[in-house]
Design a protein around this motif. Structure first.
Motif: not given
Lengths: 151, 124
Positions: A56, A117-118, A121, A123-127, B35, B38, B122-124
């Motif tokens: 991303e 969404m970048g 995304n 934010d979603r996957f990084a700790d 996106s 992903l 928060k997480r997928g």
């Protein structure tokens, strides 16, 4: 004095250059970084999260900046990916982080990106995810994925 | 289900990965927005999409997608095919629309890699 974790040198660090506007090559650096992480035998989920964040960030550089550098650093606790670009910068970071906010072009949307969404995304996957930007100069993303077995 | 069965069910043409048709698949994800892929696709799943640019291959590589099913009869350009060959990601091409592709696979036991997304997680 015991060594503080913040002062610890990463066991691996390398920097990769990303060209802005080069859509044909977009994702190449992320592929490479994913390959490096896989070779280190890190947990599958750590590799996956780090690869998605890197991708991303790389797409953002390709889409919006003149050029950038992505630095991968790995130590025993975490993977740190820093994406620093030279570009237009982001005037309002809170707005840019909002889901759906986008300044993308038709070309970017054709590729299946640019839907705002970048950053979400990442934010979603990084700790841990930090973004700083200076208008007219560029943007810096710091993304951290913790290495915990079974994460 | 093997990819060779997917190929038969979808009356599909093998564009890349003739030697990988024995690969087992159980789930799929359908989207034209990379996106979203992903955010929600899981490793080992099939990607059903109408996009054909090289970013589809890059996205699939990052996510360990098992195979790409290009729907609506779209023809992937040579640079996409080349990258998929390089990265050994199978591509099948079908003339069925996305809805039909998903429905036909579902009937044969393929399910979504996620069924529903969580609300504001928060997480997928």
């Amino acid at each position: 004095m015991p060594e503080k974790s913040a002062d610890k040198k990463p066991s691996f660090s390398d920097t990769f250059s990303v060209a802005g506007g080069n859509f044909d090559d977009a994702g190449r650096v992320s592929s490479r970084i994913k390959g490096i992480l896989k070779k280190m035998c890190l947990p599958f989920d750590v590799v996956r999260k780090a690869a998605i964040c890197t991708y991303e960030a790389e797409m953002n550089i390709v889409c919006y900046a003149r050029r950038g550098d992505i630095t991968l650093s790995v130590d025993e606790d975490r993977v740190v990916i820093e994406a620093v670009d030279e570009g237009q910068g982001i005037p309002d970071i809170d707005l840019a982080r909002q889901a759906g906010y986008s300044t993308s072009t038709a070309k970017i949307r054709e590729m299946g990106f640019g839907a705002g969404m970048g950053l979400g995304n990442i934010d979603r996957f990084a700790d841990d995810f930090d973004i700083t930007s200076e208008v007219g100069k560029g943007t810096k993303l710091v993304m951290i994925v913790n290495i915990t077995n079974g994460s | 289900m093997k990819l060779s069965e997917v190929q038969q069910i979808l009356d599909a043409e093998i564009v890349v990965g003739l030697d990988q048709m024995q690969r087992e698949v159980h789930t799929a994800f359908g989207a034209d927005l990379m996106s979203d892929v992903l955010a929600f696709a899981r490793p080992g799943t099939m990607l059903l999409t109408g996009l054909t640019n090289p970013q589809v291959i890059r996205t699939s590589e990052i996510l360990d997608i098992a195979a790409i099913i290009i729907v609506r009869g779209k023809v992937p350009p040579p640079e996409t095919v080349k990258l998929a060959e390089e990265l050994k990601i199978p591509i099948l091409k079908t003339r069925y629309i996305l809805f039909e592709t998903a429905g036909r696979l579902y009937r044969w036991g393929i399910v979504g890699c996620v069924d529903k997304v969580d609300a504001g997680k928060k997480r997928g």
